[in-house]
Design an enzyme around this catalytic site. Structure first.
Site, short mmCIF file in Angstrom:
data_model
loop_
_atom_site.label_atom_id
_atom_site.label_comp_id
_atom_site.label_asym_id
_atom_site.label_seq_id
_atom_site.Cartn_x
_atom_site.Cartn_y
_atom_site.Cartn_z
N GLY A 43 33.66 46.01 37.83
CA GLY A 43 32.29 45.53 38.06
C GLY A 43 31.52 46.25 39.13
O GLY A 43 30.29 46.33 39.07
N ASP A 99 31.23 43.49 43.00
CA ASP A 99 29.98 43.17 42.31
C ASP A 99 29.50 41.77 42.69
O ASP A 99 28.35 41.57 43.06
CB ASP A 99 30.15 43.29 40.78
CG ASP A 99 31.37 42.54 40.23
OD1 ASP A 99 32.13 41.94 41.02
OD2 ASP A 99 31.57 42.56 39.01
N ASP A 102 32.58 34.98 43.62
CA ASP A 102 32.40 33.72 42.91
C ASP A 102 33.26 32.66 43.63
O ASP A 102 32.85 32.11 44.65
CB ASP A 102 32.83 33.96 41.46
CG ASP A 102 32.56 32.79 40.53
OD1 ASP A 102 31.67 31.99 40.84
OD2 ASP A 102 33.23 32.67 39.49
#
Ligand code: IMP
Ligand code: MG
Length: 181
Positions: A43, A99, A102
């Site tokens: 990513g 990237d 989360d």
């Protein structure tokens, strides 16, 4: 998710300006240092390619690829290294490029692994951060955008390996056809 709706969240100019700001700040903070920039595949590849061109201190780049065990839609926290670093991080100023953060479980694992290898310092730079989803005590040192709990694609981020090539950061959601009149 057969039919999807894709809405632009950050366009090319937004991202360009943000990456310039991050590169400037990182260059100031690491003045006089030599950096080892570690990209987390896949990513981070586009963000990292743009960001390193905005960093003015000498740097080396390396990559790491990890996968989490368990269900594919959410991180289990158990991380397996698929591709390890080529270089030693010992006594290096390491800047991890991700990237999106989360749950933070992936980065927690990665930083724990790298800390055992005795770097001089470790910091994290992410383009996107979803703080409301956090499960691990991870705080990125450089954050492009803090976003709500929405699934995003583009600029390196994927949904089922698709959309990484979209130049914008977009929100993806199942397409709902309008109710018939
Ligand atoms: P974490 O361990 O939950 O922090 O997982 C972070 C990884 O999950 C990121 O590096 C992405 O690969 C993936 N991820 C989390 N949220 C998104 C999203 O909204 N779009 C695409 N990938 C995501
Ligand atoms: Mg990732």
């Amino acid at each position: 998710m057969d039919l999807v709706q894709i809405d632009v969240l950050y366009n090319r100019d937004d991202i360009k300006n943000k990456v310039q700001m991050l590169g400037k700040k990182i260059s100031e903070d690491y003045a006089g240092c030599e950096l080892l920039v570690v990209g987390i595949l896949k990513g981070a590849f586009i963000f990292m390619a743009d960001l390193v061109r905005e960093i003015t201190v000498p740097l080396e780049i390396d990559f790491m690829d990890v996968t989490s065990y368990g269900l594919s839609t959410s991180s289990s926290g158990e991380v397996r290294i698929i591709k390890d670093l080529e270089y030693s991080v010992q006594d290096k100023d390491v800047l991890i490029i991700e990237d999106i953060v989360d749950t933070g479980l992936t980065l927690k694992h990665i930083t724990e692994i790298l800390k055992t290898r005795n770097p001089k310092s470790i910091k994290i730079c992410c383009l996107l951060d979803k703080p409301s989803r956090r499960k691990a005590n991870i705080t990125a040192d450089y954050v492009g955008y803090s976003i709500p709990d929405r699934f995003v694609v583009g600029y390196g981020l994927d949904y089922a390996e698709q959309y990484r090539n979209y130049p914008e950061v977009c929100i993806i959601k199942p397409f709902k056809a309008a109710d018939p009149q």
